[in-house]
Design a protein around this motif. Structure first.
Motif, PDB file in Angstrom:
ATOM      1  N   VAL A   1       1.126  -1.180   0.150  1.00 46.42           N
ATOM      2  CA  VAL A   1      -0.357  -0.168  -0.241  1.00 46.42           C
ATOM      3  C   VAL A   1       1.031   1.326   0.100  1.00 46.42           C
ATOM      4  O   VAL A   1       1.824   1.497   0.927  1.00 46.42           O
ATOM      5  CB  VAL A   1      -0.793  -0.011   1.316  1.00 46.42           C
ATOM      6  CG1 VAL A   1      -1.708   1.593   1.379  1.00 46.42           C
ATOM      7  CG2 VAL A   1      -1.554  -0.686   1.449  1.00 46.42           C
TER       8      VAL A   1
ATOM      9  N   ALA B   1      -1.083  -6.167   5.221  1.00 46.01           N
ATOM     10  CA  ALA B   1      -0.370  -5.872   3.867  1.00 46.01           C
ATOM     11  C   ALA B   1       0.865  -5.270   4.155  1.00 46.01           C
ATOM     12  O   ALA B   1       0.996  -4.982   5.387  1.00 46.01           O
ATOM     13  CB  ALA B   1      -1.649  -4.794   3.865  1.00 46.01           C
TER      14      ALA B   1
ATOM     15  N   LEU C   1      -7.947   5.114  -1.429  1.00 45.50           N
ATOM     16  CA  LEU C   1      -6.991   4.018  -1.253  1.00 45.50           C
ATOM     17  C   LEU C   1      -8.846   3.192  -0.506  1.00 45.50           C
ATOM     18  O   LEU C   1      -8.164   1.939  -0.102  1.00 45.50           O
ATOM     19  CB  LEU C   1      -6.751   5.225   0.535  1.00 45.50           C
ATOM     20  CG  LEU C   1      -6.230   3.639   1.378  1.00 45.50           C
ATOM     21  CD1 LEU C   1      -5.084   3.341   1.397  1.00 45.50           C
ATOM     22  CD2 LEU C   1      -5.941   5.188   2.737  1.00 45.50           C
ATOM     23  N   ASP C   2      -9.625   3.861  -0.001  1.00 37.42           N
ATOM     24  CA  ASP C   2     -10.988   3.308   0.389  1.00 37.42           C
ATOM     25  C   ASP C   2     -11.105   2.275  -0.608  1.00 37.42           C
ATOM     26  O   ASP C   2     -10.950   0.480  -0.260  1.00 37.42           O
ATOM     27  CB  ASP C   2     -11.923   4.236   0.861  1.00 37.42           C
ATOM     28  CG  ASP C   2     -13.568   3.171   1.551  1.00 37.42           C
ATOM     29  OD1 ASP C   2     -13.177   3.327   2.544  1.00 37.42           O
ATOM     30  OD2 ASP C   2     -13.505   2.488   0.903  1.00 37.42           O
TER      31      ASP C   2
ATOM     32  N   PHE D   1      -8.737  -6.256   8.984  1.00 38.51           N
ATOM     33  CA  PHE D   1      -7.162  -6.764   8.955  1.00 38.51           C
ATOM     34  C   PHE D   1      -6.601  -6.907  10.092  1.00 38.51           C
ATOM     35  O   PHE D   1      -6.234  -6.936  11.056  1.00 38.51           O
ATOM     36  CB  PHE D   1      -6.028  -5.617   7.591  1.00 38.51           C
ATOM     37  CG  PHE D   1      -6.222  -5.078   6.328  1.00 38.51           C
ATOM     38  CD1 PHE D   1      -5.323  -5.470   5.942  1.00 38.51           C
ATOM     39  CD2 PHE D   1      -7.683  -4.496   5.913  1.00 38.51           C
ATOM     40  CE1 PHE D   1      -5.484  -5.504   4.695  1.00 38.51           C
ATOM     41  CE2 PHE D   1      -7.856  -4.318   5.171  1.00 38.51           C
ATOM     42  CZ  PHE D   1      -7.101  -5.137   3.836  1.00 38.51           C
TER      43      PHE D   1
ATOM     44  N   TYR E   1      -9.353   0.286  -2.988  1.00 40.76           N
ATOM     45  CA  TYR E   1      -8.028  -0.727  -2.774  1.00 40.76           C
ATOM     46  C   TYR E   1      -8.353  -1.549  -1.701  1.00 40.76           C
ATOM     47  O   TYR E   1      -8.363  -2.417  -1.533  1.00 40.76           O
ATOM     48  CB  TYR E   1      -7.079   0.097  -3.121  1.00 40.76           C
ATOM     49  CG  TYR E   1      -5.302  -0.564  -2.716  1.00 40.76           C
ATOM     50  CD1 TYR E   1      -5.799  -1.456  -3.733  1.00 40.76           C
ATOM     51  CD2 TYR E   1      -4.243  -0.373  -1.926  1.00 40.76           C
ATOM     52  CE1 TYR E   1      -4.118  -2.577  -3.923  1.00 40.76           C
ATOM     53  CE2 TYR E   1      -3.469  -1.347  -1.944  1.00 40.76           C
ATOM     54  CZ  TYR E   1      -3.540  -2.030  -3.319  1.00 40.76           C
ATOM     55  OH  TYR E   1      -2.343  -2.502  -2.925  1.00 40.76           O
ATOM     56  N   LEU E   2      -8.274  -0.314  -0.775  1.00 42.01           N
ATOM     57  CA  LEU E   2      -8.174  -1.918   0.334  1.00 42.01           C
ATOM     58  C   LEU E   2      -9.538  -2.721   0.823  1.00 42.01           C
ATOM     59  O   LEU E   2      -9.774  -3.889   1.464  1.00 42.01           O
ATOM     60  CB  LEU E   2      -7.846  -1.252   1.960  1.00 42.01           C
ATOM     61  CG  LEU E   2      -6.822  -0.055   2.150  1.00 42.01           C
ATOM     62  CD1 LEU E   2      -6.714   0.291   3.706  1.00 42.01           C
ATOM     63  CD2 LEU E   2      -5.070  -1.554   1.691  1.00 42.01           C
ATOM     64  N   ARG E   3     -10.723  -1.975   0.607  1.00 42.03           N
ATOM     65  CA  ARG E   3     -11.616  -2.507   0.364  1.00 42.03           C
ATOM     66  C   ARG E   3     -11.784  -3.378  -0.741  1.00 42.03           C
ATOM     67  O   ARG E   3     -11.973  -4.966  -0.691  1.00 42.03           O
ATOM     68  CB  ARG E   3     -13.340  -1.898   0.465  1.00 42.03           C
ATOM     69  CG  ARG E   3     -13.426  -0.834   1.451  1.00 42.03           C
ATOM     70  CD  ARG E   3     -14.695   0.019   0.876  1.00 42.03           C
ATOM     71  NE  ARG E   3     -14.721   0.738   2.658  1.00 42.03           N
ATOM     72  CZ  ARG E   3     -14.759   0.657   3.779  1.00 42.03           C
ATOM     73  NH1 ARG E   3     -15.584  -0.110   3.996  1.00 42.03           N
ATOM     74  NH2 ARG E   3     -15.293   1.637   4.566  1.00 42.03           N
TER      75      ARG E   3
ATOM     76  N   PHE F   1      -7.674  -0.371   7.839  1.00 42.26           N
ATOM     77  CA  PHE F   1      -6.862  -1.664   8.299  1.00 42.26           C
ATOM     78  C   PHE F   1      -8.412  -2.388   9.570  1.00 42.26           C
ATOM     79  O   PHE F   1      -8.129  -3.664   9.482  1.00 42.26           O
ATOM     80  CB  PHE F   1      -6.126  -1.792   8.672  1.00 42.26           C
ATOM     81  CG  PHE F   1      -4.859  -1.436   7.681  1.00 42.26           C
ATOM     82  CD1 PHE F   1      -4.747  -2.319   6.200  1.00 42.26           C
ATOM     83  CD2 PHE F   1      -4.482  -0.040   7.602  1.00 42.26           C
ATOM     84  CE1 PHE F   1      -3.755  -1.593   5.336  1.00 42.26           C
ATOM     85  CE2 PHE F   1      -3.434   0.737   6.107  1.00 42.26           C
ATOM     86  CZ  PHE F   1      -3.093  -0.549   5.521  1.00 42.26           C
TER      87      PHE F   1
ATOM     88  N   LEU G   1      -9.354  -5.574  -1.804  1.00 36.98           N
ATOM     89  CA  LEU G   1      -8.555  -6.233  -0.601  1.00 36.98           C
ATOM     90  C   LEU G   1      -8.997  -6.919  -0.369  1.00 36.98           C
ATOM     91  O   LEU G   1      -8.941  -8.451   0.115  1.00 36.98           O
ATOM     92  CB  LEU G   1      -7.046  -5.948  -0.237  1.00 36.98           C
ATOM     93  CG  LEU G   1      -5.763  -5.189  -1.572  1.00 36.98           C
ATOM     94  CD1 LEU G   1      -4.959  -4.496  -0.149  1.00 36.98           C
ATOM     95  CD2 LEU G   1      -5.260  -5.897  -2.288  1.00 36.98           C
ATOM     96  N   ALA G   2     -10.138  -6.495   0.777  1.00 36.18           N
ATOM     97  CA  ALA G   2     -10.431  -7.185   2.388  1.00 36.18           C
ATOM     98  C   ALA G   2     -11.354  -8.328   1.445  1.00 36.18           C
ATOM     99  O   ALA G   2     -11.985  -9.693   1.954  1.00 36.18           O
ATOM    100  CB  ALA G   2     -11.301  -6.427   2.850  1.00 36.18           C
TER     101      ALA G   2
ATOM    102  N   VAL H   1       2.592  -1.476   4.269  1.00 30.18           N
ATOM    103  CA  VAL H   1       1.887   0.275   4.318  1.00 30.18           C
ATOM    104  C   VAL H   1       3.299   0.767   3.980  1.00 30.18           C
ATOM    105  O   VAL H   1       4.365   0.845   4.821  1.00 30.18           O
ATOM    106  CB  VAL H   1       1.541   0.117   5.032  1.00 30.18           C
ATOM    107  CG1 VAL H   1       1.119   1.785   5.436  1.00 30.18           C
ATOM    108  CG2 VAL H   1       0.158   0.030   5.766  1.00 30.18           C
TER     109      VAL H   1
END
Length: 312
Positions: free
Chosen positions: A85, A111, A96-97, A142, A99-101, A137, A103-104, A113
């Motif tokens: 990240v 991750a 970012l939001d 995460f 991308y992370l959602r 996270f 991935l989750a 960072v």
């Protein structure tokens, strides 16, 4: 024929062979490895044991969709994806939001960072701490976060800034309740790494450290990657010991470096080095096989006890 790092770099005395071998095998447990989406796309099957942590590099020429696709594949094949990240690469808080959602949603729970080595910051995040402080996270479930460690410094931040960032990461780890570790850039000089570990421990670091090192690769390749990635001390260190043109194309293996680390950890119960992370500069399959051999003890100690040769 391979040239061991110890032959390039010079070595210290060693302990009993069987003790050193056990230390190496112990340190190699839980090893991790780096991959890019382009590398993954070329592999019909990811040649790794189930449960292996695999960092997915988010390079400037990649995009989030490629990282997500690679992460989903790794989950499907039984690996543990650890996507990068990169703070300064992210164009917005929304990016970012999303991308992370994403991935989750495909099962990612870990991750790495990092600040991200881009010349120009693309959005609102200037550092890894900016990303960590969003709380995303924790919100998305995460469980484990890696952050960057810099035994040789960083071209993007001075020593004072690195010290402040490390203190902030330790504080965030304690406050967040998450499992957090330092993961270093790749290095060649075991002495430098051990001095750095002692220095940051004395300054208050309590995070376990995963040491980055190259798998078997030609000296020429190692020099090229060291130059590209700005690991100045290792570049200088390696250049002085590269020898003649013939040696540049000879394969080098990091056995002497690993022995140094394993002995140091065994000799200091407070040492925070907790594992190895391999960069496959000499080929993904070759590096994966090498790391697996270390963890399984499939190597033979050299007669001087200062290095080893992989046997499988």
């Amino acid at each position: 024929m391979a040239v061991a790092f110890r032959d390039l770099f010079g070595r210290r005395g060693a302990a009993k062979h069987q003790d050193v071998a056990a230390r190496v095998t112990g340190l190699a447990q839980g090893w991790s490895i780096e991959i890019t989406p382009k590398q993954a796309a070329k592999l019909e099957r990811i040649p790794l044991p189930k449960g292996t942590r695999v960092n997915i590099a988010y390079l400037p020429d990649e995009d989030a969709a490629q990282i997500l696709q690679t992460a989903a594949r790794l989950v499907f094949e039984g690996m543990v994806p650890v996507p990068h990240v990169p703070a300064r690469t992210l164009a917005s808080a929304e990016a970012l939001d999303v991308y992370l959602r994403g991935l989750a949603a495909v099962g990612v729970r870990e991750a790495l960072v990092i600040g991200g080595g881009v010349a120009n910051q693309q959005g609102p995040f200037s550092s890894s701490m900016d990303v960590l402080e969003t709380g995303l996270f924790q919100e998305l479930g995460f469980a484990r976060i890696a952050v960057a460690g810099h035994p040789e410094g960083s071209p993007d931040i001075d020593a004072h800034g690195l010290a402040g960032a490390l203190a902030a990461k330790n504080e965030w780890a304690a406050r967040s309740g998450m499992t957090v570790e330092l993961m270093t850039q790749f290095c060649f000089d075991g002495r430098q790494v051990l001095l750095w570990e002692q220095a940051i421990r004395d300054a208050g670091n309590r995070l376990p450290i995963r040491i980055g090192l190259p798998g078997p690769a030609s000296i020429k390749s190692l020099l090229r990657y060291a130059q590209m990635c700005g690991v100045g001390n290792s570049l200088s260190f390696l250049s002085k010991r590269a020898g003649n043109v013939l040696q540049l194309v000879t394969a080098a293996e990091p056995d002497g470096f690993v022995v140094d680390l394993a002995n140091a950890v065994a000799g200091d119960r407070d040492n925070l080095i907790a594992g190895l992370h391999f960069y496959p500069f000499g080929g993904f399959d070759k590096t994966a096989a090498y790391a697996k051999a270390l963890a399984e003890g499939s190597f033979t100690m050299e007669s001087d006890g200062e290095g080893f040769a992989v046997t499988a």
